[in-house]
Write a protein that holds these residues in place. Structure first.
Motif, PDB file in Angstrom:
ATOM      1  N   ASP A  37      44.830  81.553  -2.465  1.00 48.77           N
ATOM      2  CA  ASP A  37      44.747  80.451  -1.488  1.00 48.77           C
ATOM      3  C   ASP A  37      45.479  79.195  -1.946  1.00 48.77           C
ATOM      4  OD1 ASP A  37      43.362  81.985   0.339  1.00 48.77           O
ATOM      5  OD2 ASP A  37      41.396  81.347  -0.391  1.00 48.77           O
ATOM      6  N   GLY A  38      46.573  79.365  -2.683  1.00 52.17           N
ATOM      7  CA  GLY A  38      47.429  78.243  -3.031  1.00 52.17           C
ATOM      8  C   GLY A  38      47.079  77.500  -4.297  1.00 52.17           C
ATOM      9  N   VAL A  39      46.100  77.968  -5.047  1.00 50.76           N
ATOM     10  CA  VAL A  39      45.747  77.289  -6.301  1.00 50.76           C
ATOM     11  C   VAL A  39      46.953  77.366  -7.239  1.00 50.76           C
ATOM     12  CG1 VAL A  39      44.253  77.353  -8.330  1.00 50.76           C
ATOM     13  CG2 VAL A  39      43.291  77.725  -6.056  1.00 50.76           C
ATOM     14  N   GLY A  40      47.343  76.209  -7.784  1.00 49.99           N
ATOM     15  CA  GLY A  40      48.505  76.125  -8.664  1.00 49.99           C
ATOM     16  C   GLY A  40      49.784  75.735  -7.940  1.00 49.99           C
ATOM     17  N   GLN A  41      49.770  75.689  -6.614  1.00 52.08           N
ATOM     18  CA  GLN A  41      50.964  75.331  -5.851  1.00 52.08           C
ATOM     19  C   GLN A  41      51.152  73.817  -5.817  1.00 52.08           C
ATOM     20  OE1 GLN A  41      53.254  77.446  -4.519  1.00 52.08           O
ATOM     21  NE2 GLN A  41      52.057  78.983  -5.605  1.00 52.08           N
ATOM     22  N   VAL A  42      52.385  73.419  -5.572  1.00 55.30           N
ATOM     23  CA  VAL A  42      52.750  72.013  -5.384  1.00 55.30           C
ATOM     24  C   VAL A  42      53.100  71.835  -3.913  1.00 55.30           C
ATOM     25  CG1 VAL A  42      54.496  70.284  -5.955  1.00 55.30           C
ATOM     26  CG2 VAL A  42      53.547  71.729  -7.750  1.00 55.30           C
ATOM     27  N   VAL A  43      52.471  70.846  -3.249  1.00 48.46           N
ATOM     28  CA  VAL A  43      52.711  70.604  -1.822  1.00 48.46           C
ATOM     29  C   VAL A  43      52.880  69.111  -1.574  1.00 48.46           C
ATOM     30  CG1 VAL A  43      51.490  72.658  -0.994  1.00 48.46           C
ATOM     31  CG2 VAL A  43      50.218  70.554  -1.351  1.00 48.46           C
ATOM     32  N   HIS A  44      53.552  68.773  -0.475  1.00 51.92           N
ATOM     33  CA  HIS A  44      53.731  67.364  -0.103  1.00 51.92           C
ATOM     34  C   HIS A  44      53.667  67.208   1.405  1.00 51.92           C
ATOM     35  CE1 HIS A  44      57.823  68.803   0.669  1.00 51.92           C
ATOM     36  NE2 HIS A  44      57.970  67.739   1.438  1.00 51.92           N
ATOM     37  N   ARG A  51      60.482  59.319   5.099  1.00 55.10           N
ATOM     38  CA  ARG A  51      60.457  57.893   4.753  1.00 55.10           C
ATOM     39  C   ARG A  51      61.222  57.590   3.464  1.00 55.10           C
ATOM     40  NH1 ARG A  51      54.243  56.196   6.261  1.00 55.10           N
ATOM     41  NH2 ARG A  51      54.394  56.792   8.451  1.00 55.10           N
ATOM     42  N   GLY A  52      61.840  58.620   2.883  1.00 57.50           N
ATOM     43  CA  GLY A  52      62.639  58.411   1.685  1.00 57.50           C
ATOM     44  C   GLY A  52      61.839  58.323   0.406  1.00 57.50           C
ATOM     45  N   ILE A  53      60.585  58.735   0.436  1.00 58.44           N
ATOM     46  CA  ILE A  53      59.738  58.703  -0.756  1.00 58.44           C
ATOM     47  C   ILE A  53      59.992  59.988  -1.538  1.00 58.44           C
ATOM     48  CG2 ILE A  53      57.372  58.596  -1.608  1.00 58.44           C
ATOM     49  CD1 ILE A  53      56.675  57.181   1.075  1.00 58.44           C
ATOM     50  N   THR A  54      60.429  59.873  -2.779  1.00 56.96           N
ATOM     51  CA  THR A  54      60.820  61.049  -3.554  1.00 56.96           C
ATOM     52  C   THR A  54      59.854  61.336  -4.699  1.00 56.96           C
ATOM     53  OG1 THR A  54      62.216  59.722  -5.005  1.00 56.96           O
ATOM     54  CG2 THR A  54      63.259  60.683  -3.065  1.00 56.96           C
ATOM     55  N   ASP A  55      59.883  62.587  -5.145  1.00 59.71           N
ATOM     56  CA  ASP A  55      59.143  63.050  -6.317  1.00 59.71           C
ATOM     57  C   ASP A  55      57.642  62.785  -6.209  1.00 59.71           C
ATOM     58  OD1 ASP A  55      59.132  64.440  -8.683  1.00 59.71           O
ATOM     59  OD2 ASP A  55      59.400  62.657  -9.930  1.00 59.71           O
ATOM     60  N   CYS A  56      57.077  63.044  -5.013  1.00 58.72           N
ATOM     61  CA  CYS A  56      55.646  62.877  -4.799  1.00 58.72           C
ATOM     62  C   CYS A  56      55.072  64.210  -4.340  1.00 58.72           C
ATOM     63  CB  CYS A  56      55.385  61.817  -3.741  1.00 58.72           C
ATOM     64  SG  CYS A  56      56.029  60.197  -4.192  1.00 58.72           S
ATOM     65  N   TYR A  57      53.914  64.573  -4.869  1.00 59.53           N
ATOM     66  CA  TYR A  57      53.316  65.846  -4.493  1.00 59.53           C
ATOM     67  C   TYR A  57      51.875  65.926  -4.982  1.00 59.53           C
ATOM     68  CZ  TYR A  57      54.599  66.840  -9.342  1.00 59.53           C
ATOM     69  OH  TYR A  57      54.742  66.787 -10.697  1.00 59.53           O
ATOM     70  N   TRP A  58      51.151  66.895  -4.436  1.00 62.99           N
ATOM     71  CA  TRP A  58      49.821  67.263  -4.897  1.00 62.99           C
ATOM     72  C   TRP A  58      49.933  68.602  -5.610  1.00 62.99           C
ATOM     73  CZ3 TRP A  58      45.276  64.627  -4.712  1.00 62.99           C
ATOM     74  CH2 TRP A  58      45.219  63.500  -3.893  1.00 62.99           C
ATOM     75  N   GLU A  59      49.338  68.719  -6.783  1.00 66.82           N
ATOM     76  CA  GLU A  59      49.226  69.997  -7.482  1.00 66.82           C
ATOM     77  C   GLU A  59      47.813  70.515  -7.219  1.00 66.82           C
ATOM     78  OE1 GLU A  59      49.354  71.812 -11.989  1.00 66.82           O
ATOM     79  OE2 GLU A  59      50.139  69.803 -11.629  1.00 66.82           O
ATOM     80  N   VAL A  60      47.707  71.602  -6.485  1.00 65.08           N
ATOM     81  CA  VAL A  60      46.423  72.116  -6.013  1.00 65.08           C
ATOM     82  C   VAL A  60      45.674  72.807  -7.143  1.00 65.08           C
ATOM     83  CG1 VAL A  60      45.311  73.627  -4.329  1.00 65.08           C
ATOM     84  CG2 VAL A  60      47.408  72.404  -3.716  1.00 65.08           C
ATOM     85  N   THR A  61      44.387  72.401  -7.343  1.00 64.65           N
ATOM     86  CA  THR A  61      43.565  72.994  -8.404  1.00 64.65           C
ATOM     87  C   THR A  61      42.497  73.932  -7.865  1.00 64.65           C
ATOM     88  OG1 THR A  61      42.109  71.068  -8.371  1.00 64.65           O
ATOM     89  CG2 THR A  61      43.908  71.070  -9.981  1.00 64.65           C
ATOM     90  N   ARG A  62      42.001  73.688  -6.645  1.00 63.66           N
ATOM     91  CA  ARG A  62      41.008  74.584  -6.051  1.00 63.66           C
ATOM     92  C   ARG A  62      41.016  74.407  -4.534  1.00 63.66           C
ATOM     93  NH1 ARG A  62      35.489  71.576  -6.294  1.00 63.66           N
ATOM     94  NH2 ARG A  62      36.146  69.562  -7.089  1.00 63.66           N
ATOM     95  N   THR A  63      40.578  75.450  -3.849  1.00 66.26           N
ATOM     96  CA  THR A  63      40.556  75.421  -2.385  1.00 66.26           C
ATOM     97  C   THR A  63      39.331  76.149  -1.869  1.00 66.26           C
ATOM     98  OG1 THR A  63      41.845  77.456  -2.227  1.00 66.26           O
ATOM     99  CG2 THR A  63      43.080  75.398  -2.151  1.00 66.26           C
ATOM    100  N   LYS A  64      38.943  75.795  -0.647  1.00 63.44           N
ATOM    101  CA  LYS A  64      37.932  76.525   0.123  1.00 63.44           C
ATOM    102  C   LYS A  64      38.478  76.607   1.537  1.00 63.44           C
ATOM    103  CE  LYS A  64      33.718  75.420  -2.379  1.00 63.44           C
ATOM    104  NZ  LYS A  64      32.354  74.892  -2.288  1.00 63.44           N
TER     105      LYS A  64
END
Length: 119
Positions: A37-44, A51-64
């Protein structure tokens, strides 16, 4: 069109389920495409790129995830403009409100990256 081809087309769905699509969607649709379910993935959020915002993301640690991966909850670490802001994993906000894509945000095509603020 033969009768068999017509019968097959009537049985197939007109739209792929979110878990099989490769387009951006809500956070849970994007995460449901991956093992665990995407644990370990990087998403933005796709709006960061527009908007030109670079190098920003969430690294997913757990999901339900629930409802076949269209709703749920997700937690992770936020990295904003290359610096990790979260010391502990936290609930990822805006999972249904915004469109999400895999990977880190990139600046607009053809546009220079905005200058980073001095620390």
């Amino acid at each position: 069109m033969s009768r068999i081809t017509g019968a097959i087309r009537r049985l197939l769905p007109k739209q792929l389920p979110p878990s099989l699509s490769n387009r951006p969607g809500n956070l849970y649709e994007v995460l449901s495409r991956y093992p665990q379910d995407g644990v370990g993935q990087v998403v933005h959020q796709t709006r960061w790129t527009t908007r030109g915002i670079t190098d920003c993301y969430w690294e997913v640690t757990r999901t339900k995830l629930k409802l076949e991966g269209t709703h749920g909850k997700a937690w992770g670490y936020l990295t904003w403009r290359g610096k990790r802001l979260s010391e502990q994993d936290e609930k990822i906000p805006g999972g249904l409100k915004y469109r999400w894509a895999p990977g880190a945000s990139r600046g607009r095509l053809g546009q220079p990256s905005p200058p980073k603020a001095a620390a």
